[in-house]
Design an enzyme around this catalytic site. Structure first.
Site, PDB file in Angstrom:
ATOM      1  N   ASP A 129      -6.818   4.490   1.783  1.00  0.00           N
ATOM      2  CA  ASP A 129      -7.534   3.234   1.568  1.00  0.00           C
ATOM      3  C   ASP A 129      -8.121   2.713   2.885  1.00  0.00           C
ATOM      4  O   ASP A 129      -8.524   1.565   2.973  1.00  0.00           O
ATOM      5  CB  ASP A 129      -6.640   2.183   0.898  1.00  0.00           C
ATOM      6  CG  ASP A 129      -5.337   1.935   1.638  1.00  0.00           C
ATOM      7  OD1 ASP A 129      -5.071   2.625   2.639  1.00  0.00           O
ATOM      8  OD2 ASP A 129      -4.574   1.059   1.196  1.00  0.00           O
ATOM      9  N   HIS A 153       0.845  -1.199   0.000  1.00  0.00           N
ATOM     10  CA  HIS A 153       0.000   0.000   0.000  1.00  0.00           C
ATOM     11  C   HIS A 153       0.882   1.251   0.000  1.00  0.00           C
ATOM     12  O   HIS A 153       0.627   2.215  -0.719  1.00  0.00           O
ATOM     13  CB  HIS A 153      -0.902   0.028   1.243  1.00  0.00           C
ATOM     14  CG  HIS A 153      -1.769  -1.189   1.384  1.00  0.00           C
ATOM     15  ND1 HIS A 153      -3.135  -1.126   1.406  1.00  0.00           N
ATOM     16  CD2 HIS A 153      -1.459  -2.507   1.503  1.00  0.00           C
ATOM     17  CE1 HIS A 153      -3.636  -2.343   1.542  1.00  0.00           C
ATOM     18  NE2 HIS A 153      -2.627  -3.200   1.605  1.00  0.00           N
TER      19      HIS A 153
END
Ligand code: UDP
Length: 473
Positions: free
Chosen positions: A117, A17
């Protein structure tokens, strides 16, 4: 120079990520935005120690910032650990984030938007503080669409998966009816993972996402266009701006990728690759969080040695969970590795995949690894570990046909056979397919290409938000 906006970026604090979010942060930094990038204390320290973020590659407008201590560690391969991390982010991270957002206007430019996210936190921030949120899912569109389809699968009784039903085709993921089997659904759909808070969040996600400003995806139209049209029918505002690593490299005109590593890269493998024949080496890496058992390790190892191919293997210090004991390494494996193999704890992966000696990639099919392999024109053998990887690997094998899917098996003879297929029998065909797809990826990020234009649209969208924020203060 006119102030374009101040963007707060908060990734789920794991390597994959962080990689794609940091690449986006850098692209936004190049477009004159102020960017604040928020990490846990642990990932922050590791990033500073092992990457080149501090080498002057960002402008002074870019700022790394840390959450307070107490957020659960960043290396996690189990659902329980992921859930723990998720809870501590909500418990400790969210109040901190609210405070940070409230305070920024005092000492510097106020935030224009949040890119994250972390769905639950993002929703709360958007609702309570009115800050526009871009939901940047760092997975592919296909896997995201499979996640979005979970409520439909439950309603149609295709979930939970029936006993002996792993090979049945599922019919309720639109656009994937002819090839997606139950075993290709994100691992969360397997019975042992269908309980717990993360699964619940996945079920409510499709309605919740509507509350956010837009979706950002690290993908490109040439790869996932048909699935993206299904997503856009529900969520019109989707920015596809990938592959981000390649986009950043192109915009900076870099020969060598910059590093976002949380572990020390062992560059000695590049010298070893320099001494190998073109396209002769299979690169093996299961990413930053997957773990394997000692028995699986042995099966992979025998498969590699028995294939007789040269191999470069990333043996992360925490790759093997030693549940099944510490049996000594058989002599033939040690000798086979001395003759044909090279092992490192962590590699400069983008550079490895671009190396002319690399002819195949045995991967867990994490989304970054998949994109990096496609851009480098390296065909894959996929052994997905969890999450979106199960879906990615089906697309690699069945849809894009840029590799082979070895899902759910890893006995030594399967590993050996797959390697021979990839590196010998089907080499020409797979190489051609992946090189063609790699060309499409490069076109997408070049001026006039879809991802290039979409990034510009995203930038304009944020600038417009900034103007309206300024009007209201
Ligand atoms: N990676 C790396 N060196 C390694 C192994 C992995 O730099 O030895 C990088 C890789 O290039 C990729 C990221 O770590 O960008 C892993 O992300 P991915 O989405 O593939 O998988 P995850 O680690 O999230 O499961």
């Amino acid at each position: 120079m006119e102030f374009s906006g101040h963007i707060l970026i908060v990734p789920f604090p794991l390597q994959g990520h962080i990689n794609s979010m940091l690449n986006l942060a850098h692209l936004l930094d190049l477009s004159n935005f102020h960017v604040t990038f928020l990490l846990t204390a642990d990932t922050h320290a590791r990033l500073l120690a092992h990457s080149d973020v501090d080498s002057g590659r960002f402008s002074p407008r870019f700022r790394l910032h840390t959450f307070p201590a107490g957020i659960h560690g960043d290396r996690t391969g189990s659902q329980e650990e992921l859930a723990e991390m998720f809870y501590s982010l909500v418990k400790i991270g969210e109040p901190f984030l609210r405070e940070l957002i409230a305070r920024t206007g005092d000492s510097g430019p106020p935030f224009t938007c949040l890119i994250s996210d972390l769905l639950e936190i993002s929703l709360n921030i958007s609702r309570d503080l009115g800050l526009p949120v871009y939901y940047f899912r760092t997975i592919g569109a296909s896997a995201l669409w499979a996640y979005f389809s979970v409520p439909d699968l439950i309603q149609a009784n295709e979930l939970p998966i029936k006993e002996n039903g792993m090979d049945s085709l599922v019919t309720k993921v639109k656009g994937m009816e002819g090839f997606l089997r139950a075993r290709d659904l994100p691992s969360l759909c397997r019975a042992d993972e269908m309980t717990g808070p993360v699964f619940k969040l996945v079920c409510t996600q499709p309605q919740l996402v509507h509350q956010l400003h837009a979706i950002i995806l690290n993908t490109f139209e040439g790869l996932e266009g048909p699935i993206l049209s299904h997503i856009r029918a529900k969520y019109p505002k989707v920015y596809t701006i990938g592959p981000l690593h390649a986009s950043l490299k192109a915009r900076l005109q870099l020969k060598q990728a910059s590093s976002n590593s949380l572990l020390q890269e062992d560059r000695s493998c590049i010298a070893w690759l320099d001494s190998q024949e073109p396209k002769s080496v299979i690169y093996v890496s299961f990413g930053s969080i997957s773990v394997i058992t000692r028995q699986q390790l042995m099966e992979f190892w025998y498969g590699l040695v028995n294939s007789g191919k040269k191999f470069l293997w990333v043996m992360r210090p925490d790759l093997v969970v030693a549940k099944d004991g510490e049996t000594p390494i058989p002599l033939e494996l040690e000798e086979g590795t001395k003759a044909n193999g090279y092992m490192v704890g962590w590699a400069p992966q983008e550079e490895v995949l671009e190396h002319p000696a690399v002819g195949g990639f045995l991967t867990h099919c994490g989304w970054n690894s998949t994109l990096e392999s496609i851009v480098a024109g390296v065909p894959m053998i996929c052994w997905p570990f969890f999450a979106d990887q199960q879906t990615n690997s089906r697309f690699v094998g069945e849809v894009w046909k840029v590799g082979l899917d070895m899902k759910d098996v890893c006995d030594r003879s399967s590993v050996e056979n797959m390697i021979r297929e990839l590196m010998d029998k089907r080499k020409g065909e797979l190489l051609k397919r992946v090189e063609d797809m790699g060309k499409l990826a490069k076109e997408a990020i070049t001026e006039g290409g879809s991802s290039y234009c979409n990034l510009d649209c995203l930038i304009q969208d944020i600038i417009k938000l900034n103007v309206s924020v300024r009007k209201t203060i």
